[in-house]
Design a protein around this motif. Structure first.
Motif, PDB file in Angstrom:
ATOM      1  N   ILE A 171      47.767  -5.005 -21.598  1.00 57.36           N
ATOM      2  CA  ILE A 171      49.027  -4.644 -22.237  1.00 57.36           C
ATOM      3  C   ILE A 171      50.052  -4.408 -21.128  1.00 57.36           C
ATOM      4  N   VAL A 172      51.064  -5.257 -21.098  1.00 66.24           N
ATOM      5  CA  VAL A 172      52.081  -5.207 -20.045  1.00 66.24           C
ATOM      6  C   VAL A 172      53.329  -4.523 -20.588  1.00 66.24           C
ATOM      7  N   SER A 173      53.807  -3.504 -19.879  1.00 64.58           N
ATOM      8  CA  SER A 173      55.028  -2.800 -20.262  1.00 64.58           C
ATOM      9  C   SER A 173      56.154  -3.161 -19.295  1.00 64.58           C
ATOM     10  N   PRO A 174      57.092  -4.015 -19.706  1.00 60.17           N
ATOM     11  CA  PRO A 174      58.190  -4.379 -18.803  1.00 60.17           C
ATOM     12  C   PRO A 174      59.075  -3.201 -18.425  1.00 60.17           C
ATOM     13  N   ASN A 175      59.324  -2.296 -19.372  1.00 65.64           N
ATOM     14  CA  ASN A 175      60.211  -1.173 -19.083  1.00 65.64           C
ATOM     15  C   ASN A 175      59.601  -0.204 -18.077  1.00 65.64           C
ATOM     16  N   ASP A 176      58.310   0.120 -18.249  1.00 65.01           N
ATOM     17  CA  ASP A 176      57.633   1.033 -17.325  1.00 65.01           C
ATOM     18  C   ASP A 176      57.042   0.315 -16.118  1.00 65.01           C
ATOM     19  N   GLU A 177      57.039  -1.008 -16.173  1.00 63.82           N
ATOM     20  CA  GLU A 177      56.484  -1.854 -15.106  1.00 63.82           C
ATOM     21  C   GLU A 177      55.057  -1.446 -14.762  1.00 63.82           C
ATOM     22  N   ASN A 178      54.233  -1.387 -15.798  1.00 64.36           N
ATOM     23  CA  ASN A 178      52.814  -1.123 -15.585  1.00 64.36           C
ATOM     24  C   ASN A 178      51.981  -2.011 -16.500  1.00 64.36           C
ATOM     25  N   VAL A 179      50.699  -2.065 -16.207  1.00 62.36           N
ATOM     26  CA  VAL A 179      49.763  -2.880 -16.978  1.00 62.36           C
ATOM     27  C   VAL A 179      48.528  -2.036 -17.270  1.00 62.36           C
ATOM     28  N   THR A 180      48.142  -1.972 -18.545  1.00 61.91           N
ATOM     29  CA  THR A 180      46.928  -1.274 -18.951  1.00 61.91           C
ATOM     30  C   THR A 180      45.862  -2.310 -19.264  1.00 61.91           C
ATOM     31  N   VAL A 181      44.674  -2.105 -18.704  1.00 61.37           N
ATOM     32  CA  VAL A 181      43.608  -3.103 -18.802  1.00 61.37           C
ATOM     33  C   VAL A 181      42.420  -2.532 -19.574  1.00 61.37           C
ATOM     34  N   PHE A 182      41.925  -3.323 -20.509  1.00 57.19           N
ATOM     35  CA  PHE A 182      40.722  -2.992 -21.266  1.00 57.19           C
ATOM     36  C   PHE A 182      39.726  -4.132 -21.137  1.00 57.19           C
ATOM     37  N   VAL A 183      38.449  -3.766 -21.006  1.00 52.98           N
ATOM     38  CA  VAL A 183      37.381  -4.764 -20.861  1.00 52.98           C
ATOM     39  C   VAL A 183      36.319  -4.474 -21.907  1.00 52.98           C
ATOM     40  N   LEU A 184      35.854  -5.528 -22.577  1.00 51.40           N
ATOM     41  CA  LEU A 184      34.855  -5.379 -23.633  1.00 51.40           C
ATOM     42  C   LEU A 184      33.494  -5.056 -23.022  1.00 51.40           C
ATOM     43  N   ASP A 185      32.831  -4.035 -23.553  1.00 48.47           N
ATOM     44  CA  ASP A 185      31.519  -3.678 -23.022  1.00 48.47           C
ATOM     45  C   ASP A 185      30.410  -4.393 -23.797  1.00 48.47           C
TER      46      ASP A 185
END
Length: 221
Positions: A171-185
């Motif tokens: 999930i990329v947030s252009p305003n906050d300039e961060n990326v949250t990453v999730f990986v399937l277990d």
């Protein structure tokens, strides 16, 4: 006679001729947002409104993303495309339909109720690809959020992608300039892998970290 009701069954050339005869400006079709629709219904909608189906229910999409959104999407697509050259995976960007059937055996247009258009997706099982897009879960999906779709991408699509077995979700947030990453277990549940920002380089897990995305390049103005 070609109508909205039978356009899904006609040939591409017939459909092109029909669409050329339509007015340039088309009003949004009056869909009932409380009704459950299938992919077969979805194929009959010929106006310019972008929609997705979540378990059969229509979710209207914003008409066009911001310039920053487009710039980020282009950079991510380019990086992935270069890395995937001569590899058995392909990257696609919106608008491209991803059909996610619950019934993995009796798959027809009438039995598919979830159709999404991720901002970017990577498929490594090329048998899932056809002229309509992707049938089945991509291996890797990236959504670029905006103020209008945060809830949809953070909650609704998270649940959809987890249910259907997407191996990695960013999930990329252009305003906050961060990326949250999730990986399937191994149990089919997304696990939080990290939130990245600044000069971080994010390893792409489905490629065992052989590709790292440089966020300075992604968010460069």
């Amino acid at each position: 006679m070609i109508t909205a009701g039978n356009i899904a069954s006609i040939s591409s050339s017939q459909k092109d001729l029909y669409l050329l005869k339509l007015p340039v400006e088309m009003e949004t079709m009056n869909n009932d947002l409380t009704k459950r629709y299938s992919y077969a219904d979805y194929l009959t909608w010929i106006d310019d409104t972008r929609r997705e189906l979540y378990d059969g229910f229509i979710k209207l999409m914003t008409p066009a993303p911001s310039r920053k959104h487009q710039r980020i999407s282009t950079k991510l697509t380019r990086t992935l495309d270069v890395f995937l050259d001569n590899k058995p995976c392909e990257v696609y960007h919106a608008p491209s339909d991803v059909r996610l059937p619950k019934d993995k055996i009796n798959i027809t247009d009438q039995t598919i109720y979830t159709v999404v258009q991720p901002d970017l997706y990577v498929v490594c099982d090329l048998s899932k690809l056809d002229d309509r897009g992707c049938l089945g879960a991509p291996d890797f999906i990236i959504e670029i959020i905006s103020a209008n779709n945060q809830k949809r991408d953070i909650r609704d699509k998270f649940d959809i992608y987890q249910e259907h077995g997407v191996r990695e979700y960013w999930i990329v947030s252009p305003n906050d300039e961060n990326v949250t990453v999730f990986v399937l277990d191994e149990n089919g549940k997304f696990q939080f892998s990290g939130m990245y920002a600044g000069d971080d380089k994010i390893p792409v897990h489905i490629f065992n970290g052989d590709l790292k995305i440089d966020l300075l390049e992604v968010f460069e103005s």
